[in-house]
Every structure is written in C-alpha cells, then in structure tokens.
Design a protein around this motif. Sequence first.
Motif, PDB file in Angstrom:
ATOM      1  N   ASP A  94     112.762 -14.895 -46.113  1.00  0.00           N
ATOM      2  CA  ASP A  94     113.610 -14.072 -46.985  1.00  0.00           C
ATOM      3  C   ASP A  94     114.366 -14.999 -47.944  1.00  0.00           C
ATOM      4  OD1 ASP A  94     114.986 -12.009 -48.133  1.00  0.00           O
ATOM      5  OD2 ASP A  94     116.455 -11.823 -46.509  1.00  0.00           O
ATOM      6  N   VAL A  95     113.640 -15.497 -48.930  1.00  0.00           N
ATOM      7  CA  VAL A  95     114.186 -16.495 -49.854  1.00  0.00           C
ATOM      8  C   VAL A  95     113.967 -16.017 -51.276  1.00  0.00           C
ATOM      9  CG1 VAL A  95     113.944 -18.859 -50.697  1.00  0.00           C
ATOM     10  CG2 VAL A  95     113.821 -18.389 -48.245  1.00  0.00           C
ATOM     11  N   ASP A  96     115.013 -16.100 -52.084  1.00  0.00           N
ATOM     12  CA  ASP A  96     114.917 -15.692 -53.486  1.00  0.00           C
ATOM     13  C   ASP A  96     115.370 -16.857 -54.370  1.00  0.00           C
ATOM     14  OD1 ASP A  96     114.662 -14.306 -55.842  1.00  0.00           O
ATOM     15  OD2 ASP A  96     116.571 -13.217 -55.624  1.00  0.00           O
ATOM     16  N   VAL A  97     114.522 -17.852 -54.497  1.00  0.00           N
ATOM     17  CA  VAL A  97     114.813 -18.999 -55.356  1.00  0.00           C
ATOM     18  C   VAL A  97     113.577 -19.296 -56.187  1.00  0.00           C
ATOM     19  CG1 VAL A  97     116.522 -20.018 -53.796  1.00  0.00           C
ATOM     20  CG2 VAL A  97     114.111 -20.672 -53.581  1.00  0.00           C
ATOM     21  N   ASP A  98     113.799 -19.719 -57.417  1.00  0.00           N
ATOM     22  CA  ASP A  98     112.705 -20.084 -58.311  1.00  0.00           C
ATOM     23  C   ASP A  98     112.631 -21.605 -58.388  1.00  0.00           C
ATOM     24  OD1 ASP A  98     110.647 -20.049 -60.103  1.00  0.00           O
ATOM     25  OD2 ASP A  98     111.944 -19.710 -61.854  1.00  0.00           O
ATOM     26  N   ALA A  99     112.292 -22.191 -57.246  1.00  0.00           N
ATOM     27  CA  ALA A  99     112.227 -23.648 -57.154  1.00  0.00           C
ATOM     28  C   ALA A  99     111.440 -24.010 -55.903  1.00  0.00           C
ATOM     29  CB  ALA A  99     113.632 -24.254 -57.099  1.00  0.00           C
ATOM     30  N   HIS A 100     111.107 -25.269 -55.772  1.00  0.00           N
ATOM     31  CA  HIS A 100     110.397 -25.775 -54.600  1.00  0.00           C
ATOM     32  C   HIS A 100     111.215 -25.437 -53.350  1.00  0.00           C
ATOM     33  CE1 HIS A 100     107.794 -29.368 -53.036  1.00  0.00           C
ATOM     34  NE2 HIS A 100     108.037 -28.517 -52.064  1.00  0.00           N
ATOM     35  N   TRP A 101     110.577 -24.782 -52.357  1.00  0.00           N
ATOM     36  CA  TRP A 101     111.288 -24.547 -51.101  1.00  0.00           C
ATOM     37  C   TRP A 101     110.328 -24.675 -49.939  1.00  0.00           C
ATOM     38  CZ3 TRP A 101     110.888 -20.415 -47.498  1.00  0.00           C
ATOM     39  CH2 TRP A 101     110.070 -19.341 -47.875  1.00  0.00           C
ATOM     40  N   MET A 102     110.869 -25.101 -48.806  1.00  0.00           N
ATOM     41  CA  MET A 102     110.065 -25.328 -47.613  1.00  0.00           C
ATOM     42  C   MET A 102     110.624 -24.522 -46.448  1.00  0.00           C
ATOM     43  SD  MET A 102     111.163 -29.306 -46.963  1.00  0.00           S
ATOM     44  CE  MET A 102     110.847 -29.441 -45.192  1.00  0.00           C
ATOM     45  N   LEU A 103     109.715 -24.036 -45.617  1.00  0.00           N
ATOM     46  CA  LEU A 103     110.084 -23.215 -44.471  1.00  0.00           C
ATOM     47  C   LEU A 103     110.069 -24.064 -43.206  1.00  0.00           C
ATOM     48  CD1 LEU A 103     110.571 -20.372 -43.200  1.00  0.00           C
ATOM     49  CD2 LEU A 103     108.071 -20.198 -42.991  1.00  0.00           C
ATOM     50  N   VAL A 104     111.178 -24.044 -42.478  1.00  0.00           N
ATOM     51  CA  VAL A 104     111.269 -24.690 -41.167  1.00  0.00           C
ATOM     52  C   VAL A 104     111.619 -23.593 -40.175  1.00  0.00           C
ATOM     53  CG1 VAL A 104     112.347 -26.486 -39.777  1.00  0.00           C
ATOM     54  CG2 VAL A 104     112.078 -26.820 -42.249  1.00  0.00           C
ATOM     55  N   PRO A 105     110.626 -23.007 -39.501  1.00  0.00           N
ATOM     56  CA  PRO A 105     110.923 -21.883 -38.599  1.00  0.00           C
ATOM     57  C   PRO A 105     111.953 -22.261 -37.541  1.00  0.00           C
ATOM     58  CG  PRO A 105     108.551 -22.131 -38.919  1.00  0.00           C
ATOM     59  CD  PRO A 105     109.194 -23.336 -39.526  1.00  0.00           C
ATOM     60  N   GLN A 106     112.857 -21.337 -37.283  1.00  0.00           N
ATOM     61  CA  GLN A 106     113.890 -21.606 -36.285  1.00  0.00           C
ATOM     62  C   GLN A 106     113.274 -21.751 -34.897  1.00  0.00           C
ATOM     63  OE1 GLN A 106     118.101 -19.584 -34.869  1.00  0.00           O
ATOM     64  NE2 GLN A 106     117.462 -19.478 -36.999  1.00  0.00           N
ATOM     65  N   GLU A 107     113.768 -22.725 -34.163  1.00  0.00           N
ATOM     66  CA  GLU A 107     113.263 -22.989 -32.812  1.00  0.00           C
ATOM     67  C   GLU A 107     113.641 -21.868 -31.852  1.00  0.00           C
ATOM     68  OE1 GLU A 107     117.453 -23.928 -33.002  1.00  0.00           O
ATOM     69  OE2 GLU A 107     115.805 -24.539 -34.292  1.00  0.00           O
ATOM     70  N   SER A 108     112.807 -21.678 -30.853  1.00  0.00           N
ATOM     71  CA  SER A 108     113.121 -20.755 -29.761  1.00  0.00           C
ATOM     72  C   SER A 108     113.010 -21.540 -28.459  1.00  0.00           C
ATOM     73  CB  SER A 108     112.151 -19.567 -29.755  1.00  0.00           C
ATOM     74  OG  SER A 108     110.820 -20.028 -29.555  1.00  0.00           O
ATOM     75  N   GLY A 109     113.356 -20.924 -27.344  1.00  0.00           N
ATOM     76  CA  GLY A 109     113.194 -21.592 -26.058  1.00  0.00           C
ATOM     77  C   GLY A 109     114.497 -21.850 -25.336  1.00  0.00           C
ATOM     78  N   ASP A 110     114.371 -22.363 -24.107  1.00  0.00           N
ATOM     79  CA  ASP A 110     115.522 -22.510 -23.212  1.00  0.00           C
ATOM     80  C   ASP A 110     115.888 -23.981 -22.991  1.00  0.00           C
ATOM     81  OD1 ASP A 110     113.262 -23.217 -21.848  1.00  0.00           O
ATOM     82  OD2 ASP A 110     113.730 -22.109 -20.015  1.00  0.00           O
ATOM     83  N   TRP A 111     115.715 -24.818 -24.041  1.00  0.00           N
ATOM     84  CA  TRP A 111     115.965 -26.243 -23.858  1.00  0.00           C
ATOM     85  C   TRP A 111     117.416 -26.560 -23.535  1.00  0.00           C
ATOM     86  CZ3 TRP A 111     116.850 -24.300 -28.677  1.00  0.00           C
ATOM     87  CH2 TRP A 111     117.856 -24.875 -29.437  1.00  0.00           C
TER      88      TRP A 111
END
Length: 231
Positions: A94-111
């Motif tokens: 859900d990103v609204d930018v007109d520029a280079h952008w990278m996705l880093v999915p949020q971590e899940s888990g019970d660490w």
Amino acid sequence: MRLYDQRTGQAQELPPGRVLRIQLLEGAGHRALVVTDLLRRTGERAGREVHVACSPDLAVDDRDLADYNVQPFEVLDWDAPPPRADLYIASSTDVDVDAHWMLVPQESGDWRTAMADAGMDALAARLAMLEVPYRDPLELTAARYMTAAGRLDAWRNLVAGWARSPGRPLDRAYARKAERALTDDLDGPSALAVLDEIAADADVPPGAKLETFIHLDLTLALGLVAAIGTA
C-alpha cells in the motif's frame, strides 16, 4: 548500487550523487529497520552520504533500535510534509510514491520467546533477518532464531581465537566478494556465506581472518568481536 524497484519489477541502479536519501514508510517492522540499516551502512562504505528518515508511526518501539545495532533514524513530524527521497522502503504494497521503492515484508513468528530464553541477544535476530533475501517472506520462528544464534556464537568464538594470533592484513578478495554481494540488490545471504568461506579457508592466516571479519562487520553489524577477551 543496484536495488529491486517494485514499480518496474527489476533491479535498477540507485540515483547517482554523493547524497542518498531514504525514507522508511509507516508500518515497518523490525526486519525493515534492519534492512534499512544494512543499506545505509553499505552505501556509506561505498562513499555515499546516506540520510534516513522514518515515519513516526513505525511498528516497533524506538528503544529496540540499539538492541538490533540499528543506527538512529531521523523521525519525521506528524504534521510536516515528508521530504522527497531517492528511495522508499515499505513493509506492505500500500504505497503511493512516484519513485524507486522496495518492499521488505514484515517478519512473522515467535522469535521473541526464544530471545527471552536465550538472554535477549537481538543480534541473533538481526542475523536471522539477513539470512533470508529481503524481498522474501520471513517466518522468524524460535527454531530459526536459535539456529542463527548458534551460527553467530560460532563466528564469535572463532574471532576470539583468531585475536590471539599474529596480526595480518585483511583478505581483500574475500572482502570485495562480500561487498559486491551487498551492492547487488543487498544480497545478505551471499555476504554472510563469505564469512563461512573465510573461516573454512586453511590458506588464510588467522590474523587475516580476524581483520576481514572485523572489516565486514562494520557493515553487517553483528557484534562479531563480542567474545574477544572473555575466555
């Protein structure tokens, strides 16, 4: 330096220039902060001046930053218009930018449960986050955390042993190999694999292994010298 651009679906060179401006968008988790920190350190090692700003609405607590060896970011004001950045980092599409952008999915888990039981070494979690390509989903389970903690402890014990050997210059070939991996779409897993290669290479003197690990840890920020002098 090449990074994947979500707009184009391929890795592209970042805008040139001495200054690189990065903005971390709202909702980012621990993994996005660690990846952003690695990106900043990689850019700085390449001679760029990197400025990182972040939304005041991150998904983590500010006090967590130092535990993960994440250098402080500039926190934007709620009411101020955000400055234009060269690169945006998000944990959702859900990103609204007109520029280079990278996705880093949020971590899940019970660490976090494993961290509590293991003495809260957040740098093992940092390592676990860097062991997976930053664009891939990451379930940071207790088992994955403990595996990373074991790998980190092994490296630290090796470094402590090498520190008792005569000093030698770092191995530039191995250092360049890891640095090339990081500048090619921030390939953390390949850069980390170089540490294992150095450790296993009988032709590299212990003193050179030590200096190369220290050199690369300026970027990886895993606290690899933590065990020196403890035994």
